[in-house]
Scaffold this motif. Sequence first.
Motif: not given
Ligand SMILES: *Cc1c(COP(=O)(O)O)cnc(C)c1O
Length: 409
Positions: A101-103, A106, A127, A170, A199, A201-202, A221, A223-224, A233-234, A352
Motif C-alpha cells: 500500500s502507499g502507507m 512510507i 495525508f 507532498e 509523496d 501521489c497527486f 500510493s 492505489t490512486k 491497493v498498492g 481519489l
Molecule cells: C492515499 C494516500 C496515501 C496512502 O496510500 P494507501 O495506498 O491508501 O496506503 C499516501 N499519500 C497520499 C498523498 C495519499 O493520497
Amino acid sequence: MEHQSKWDIMTDNSSDGILRDVHPDTLAVRAGIERTLEGEHSEPLFLTSSYVFDSAADAAARFSGEESGNVYSRYTNPTVRTFEQRLAALEGAEQAVGTASGMSAILSTCMALLKAGDHVLCSRDVFGTTTTLFSKYMAKFGVEVSFVPLLDFSLWREAIKPNTAMLFLETPSNPLCEVADLARLSTLARESGALLVVDNCFCTPALQRPLSLGADIVIHSATKYLDGQGRCVGGAVVGGAELLQEVVTFMRSGGPTMSAFNAWVFLKGLETLRLRMEAHSSSALELARWLQEQPGVERVFYAGLEQHPGYELACRQQRAFGGVLSFTVAGGREQAWKTIDAAQILSLTANLGDAKSTIVHPATTTHGRLGKEARLAAGITDNLIRVAVGLEHVDDLKADLRRGIPSIS
Ligand SMILES: *Cc1c(COP(=O)(O)O)cnc(C)c1O
C-alpha cells in the motif's frame, strides 16, 4: 507549462539498450518487459508464492545471493519486478520497490532509513495517516518528529536540527493544492545532511518528477492514479539503488510486499497514465474556472488558476495541475453538506485518482481527526468541499455540482 527536454527523452536502464533515449510514453507501455518462452505479448501474471530450483546447488546459490533468480514472492516476483522497472523508468530513477500500500511504502522507507534518535521534519499538510504513522509509531521507536506548514520555508529552515535525517512532504497538498518548491527544499535537505522524501501521489511521474529536482526518494500510493480505476491497493518507493537496497532488505524482513495480481493491474494502469493525467487535469482546470464564476462559490483552490499563489511554481515544476481541486461555498457547513448531498453523479467518497469523480467534506472526514483549531490553521474551513475530478464529461460534472451550489442573486 515549460516542456524541458528532460521531460521528453528518457532511458530505461533495465532494458539492455533497447529503450534508450525514448519518450516516456514508450516507457509507459514497454519498460520492464521480460518475455517468457511462451512468447506472450501482454505482460504475464505470475501467481506463485515460491519457485523451484534446478538443483540443490542452484538452490544454495540463489539462497545465498551468489546467483540472482527468484526464491520466494516476498522477495521477488517477475510481475512485480516489471511494474517496479516501469515505474522506476518513468520517475527517472535507478530503482523502485513495490509495496502492499502507499502507507507501507512510507513505513518501509522509515524502517529502512531512520533510527532511534533521528529527527524527521514533516509537512503539516500531508495525508492524515502519514501524520499518524510519524507521530504515533515512529515516535514510539525514538524518532523525533516536527510538523511545519508546507509553504513556510523559513520555518523549515529553523526547524532543522543536527539530527534531522529526513524531510517529508507532498506537493501539491491536499486539499488546498499548495505547491512546495522542491528544488529549494532539496537544497535545504542536502545542506542539512538529510534525505528529501516526496509523496508524488497527486501528480504521478506523468506530471512531476521530484528526483529530477533533487529529491532522494519518491513515494507512491499506487492505489490512486497509477491504478486509475479504483481496483487495487498498492504503493512504491522509488530512488537510487544504494538507498533502495536498505528498503529491499527491510521488505524481505518486514514483508509488506506488493501482490503480483495488483502489480499486473498497476502495469496496465501505467500504460494509460499520461493520457488519464492530462484528461483529469484539463477537466479539473475547466471545472475550477467554471466554479469561480458561480455566485454561490466563495473561493476555488486549484494551482492551475492564475490567481492561485502556487500557479507560477506549478508551471515550472509540474507538467499540468492534476485532478484534485477544492472550493468553499457561501453558507458554511450546512450548505457544504447540501452541495455534496445534491450530487448524483460524483461519488461521495474520500478516495481519489479514479475514473469516477469523487466529492468529500474534508473538515468532517479526511481532516476530521485534527482539532478545530489545527484544522482552521491549515485552511480546512467548514464550508470547504474537495473534488477529485475523474474522466466523466466535464459538462456533466458542472451540471451535477450546479444542483447543490447555492444560487445567490
Ligand atoms: C492515499 C494516500 C496515501 C496512502 O496510500 P494507501 O495506498 O491508501 O496506503 C499516501 N499519500 C497520499 C498523498 C495519499 O493520497
